[in-house]
Design a protein around this motif. Structure first.
Motif, mmCIF file in Angstrom:
data_model
loop_
_atom_site.group_PDB
_atom_site.id
_atom_site.type_symbol
_atom_site.label_atom_id
_atom_site.label_comp_id
_atom_site.label_asym_id
_atom_site.label_seq_id
_atom_site.Cartn_x
_atom_site.Cartn_y
_atom_site.Cartn_z
ATOM 1 N N ASP A 54 6.788 2.395 6.755
ATOM 2 C CA ASP A 54 5.631 2.074 7.674
ATOM 3 C C ASP A 54 4.347 1.836 8.071
ATOM 4 O O ASP A 54 3.471 1.561 7.501
ATOM 5 C CB ASP A 54 6.256 2.643 8.961
ATOM 6 C CG ASP A 54 4.937 2.404 9.878
ATOM 7 O OD1 ASP A 54 5.226 0.860 11.297
ATOM 8 O OD2 ASP A 54 4.314 2.797 10.924
ATOM 9 N N VAL B 88 3.151 0.115 4.072
ATOM 10 C CA VAL B 88 2.936 -1.334 4.872
ATOM 11 C C VAL B 88 1.873 -1.753 6.525
ATOM 12 O O VAL B 88 0.905 -2.951 5.772
ATOM 13 C CB VAL B 88 4.277 -2.208 5.220
ATOM 14 C CG1 VAL B 88 3.958 -3.324 6.044
ATOM 15 C CG2 VAL B 88 5.132 -2.463 4.331
ATOM 16 N N ALA B 89 1.270 -0.345 6.845
ATOM 17 C CA ALA B 89 0.181 -0.706 7.729
ATOM 18 C C ALA B 89 -1.267 -0.661 6.774
ATOM 19 O O ALA B 89 -1.649 -1.259 7.026
ATOM 20 C CB ALA B 89 0.851 0.084 8.954
ATOM 21 N N PRO C 235 -2.373 -4.376 5.548
ATOM 22 C CA PRO C 235 -2.399 -4.529 6.958
ATOM 23 C C PRO C 235 -2.407 -6.369 7.122
ATOM 24 O O PRO C 235 -1.781 -5.863 8.403
ATOM 25 C CB PRO C 235 -3.975 -4.487 6.737
ATOM 26 C CG PRO C 235 -4.924 -4.023 5.579
ATOM 27 C CD PRO C 235 -3.467 -4.120 4.631
ATOM 28 N N TYR D 46 1.384 -6.763 7.915
ATOM 29 C CA TYR D 46 2.219 -5.403 8.571
ATOM 30 C C TYR D 46 2.473 -5.624 10.150
ATOM 31 O O TYR D 46 4.205 -5.584 9.635
ATOM 32 C CB TYR D 46 0.763 -4.695 8.995
ATOM 33 C CG TYR D 46 2.104 -3.626 10.623
ATOM 34 C CD1 TYR D 46 2.452 -2.476 9.280
ATOM 35 C CD2 TYR D 46 1.736 -3.723 11.408
ATOM 36 C CE1 TYR D 46 3.375 -1.406 9.834
ATOM 37 C CE2 TYR D 46 2.609 -2.965 11.774
ATOM 38 C CZ TYR D 46 3.336 -1.765 11.951
ATOM 39 O OH TYR D 46 4.436 -0.528 11.950
#
Length: 331
Positions: free
Chosen positions: A131, A134-135, A139, A142
């Protein structure tokens, strides 16, 4: 000790697998004042239940926390509650009340659930690492990549894989014959001490393979993935031009990094120093390793994550307001 019949006329119908009616869990040997340690474990267990139940309640009651990331956090809290419940009450019952005999089936059930939830704690940290990866690295994409559906799929796959790994370990235990010692040199039905009891009577090669395979898949592969993901995250943060944005991105990772350190560092130190530390020290370290992270995890997330702090404050304020209304009505 043998459980085979002595009637020579019945030898053809004998099951070659010798399954004892019970095992004896030796636990800690000749350590004074251990009852105080068990009382400490009772305190840790209560704190784990309260903290993780609070985290699950906050996520459930606050719609703003119904995000894909919070699915993983909820699953981690649920796993911590179940893992603590699988271990601590039985440990206290075994040693505080001197009930160190455990039946064969209860032993296998205890082994299954303790290792299942231990594996899931590790896999949950992988999901949270994914998580964050990817964030920070993607971004703008996401919300397209990390969706409720994809998080449920990841979580479901982790549970299925954890069940398969532990089922494999238990299955090969059931293929062993225990014809000599029935004393398990641990504080629960630990996989390694258990299958070694059958070494003089059975082929334990598959069990040895699993004893190496499970740590690789449960500890070392997750650590490699998490370290690799944070290398990518560090590279992405370095490329950010504004310092405040860099700090903000780093802050979103601190709670996860603390969880990773709490879980992986003690258990890896215990495994690496296993050949040179005394048995009691190994058992003591491993028991703390398995019970402390579930207690600390909710405090880390509530204290280190702004969205959780705000949601917890709103929930507590709402409860106080409701209590005040009830008191006013009663007066």
């Amino acid at each position: 000790m043998s459980y085979l019949t002595s009637d020579p006329n019945q030898t053809e119908n004998i099951d070659p697998i010798i399954r004892p009616p019970y095992f004896f869990i030796s636990g800690f040997i000749d350590i004074p004042h251990m009852k105080y340690y068990y009382i400490f474990l009772c305190f840790v267990y209560i704190m784990s239940l309260v903290g993780n139940t609070f985290v699950m309640m906050v996520i459930y009651m606050d719609n703003s926390l119904h995000s894909p990331k919070c699915i993983a956090v909820f699953n981690l809290a649920f796993t911590d509650v179940c893992g603590s419940t699988a271990m601590v009450p039985k440990l206290l019952d075994t040693f505080l009340f001197s009930r160190q005999l455990i039946s064969y089936n209860q032993c296998l059930a205890s082994l299954f659930f303790i290792f299942l939830f231990l594996n899931m704690q590790s896999f949950n940290l992988i999901i949270l690492s994914y998580d964050r990866l990817v964030a920070i690295c993607y971004p703008l994409r996401y919300h397209m990549i990390v969706t409720h559906r994809s998080m449920f799929q990841l979580t479901g796959a982790a549970w299925a894989f954890a069940v398969f790994l532990v089922f494999l370990a238990v299955f090969f235990i059931t293929r062993l014959s225990f014809c000599r010692s029935l004393v398990i040199n641990s504080y629960f039905c630990d996989h390694g001490p258990l299958f070694r009891l059958a070494a003089p009577c059975s082929d334990v090669v598959p069990n040895i393979v699993i004893s190496y395979l499970n740590p690789c898949l449960m500890l070392y592969f997750p650590m490699v993935f998490i370290i690799s993901s944070y290398i990518c995250i560090t590279h992405a943060l370095v490329t950010i031009t504004l310092p405040q944005d860099r700090v903000r991105g780093l802050k979103t990772c601190t709670s996860h990094l603390i969880l990773v350190a709490i879980f992986y560092l003690p258990i890896n130190i215990t495994y690496l120093l296993h050949p040179i530390i005394p048995t009691n020290a190994r058992i003591f370290n491993l028991s703390l390793t398995l019970v402390l992270p579930p207690m600390l995890n909710p405090f880390v997330y509530v204290l280190k994550t702004e969205e959780f702090k705000e949601s917890a404050k709103k929930l507590l304020s709402k409860r106080r307001a409701q209590r005040a209304v009830v008191l006013n009505q009663s007066t």
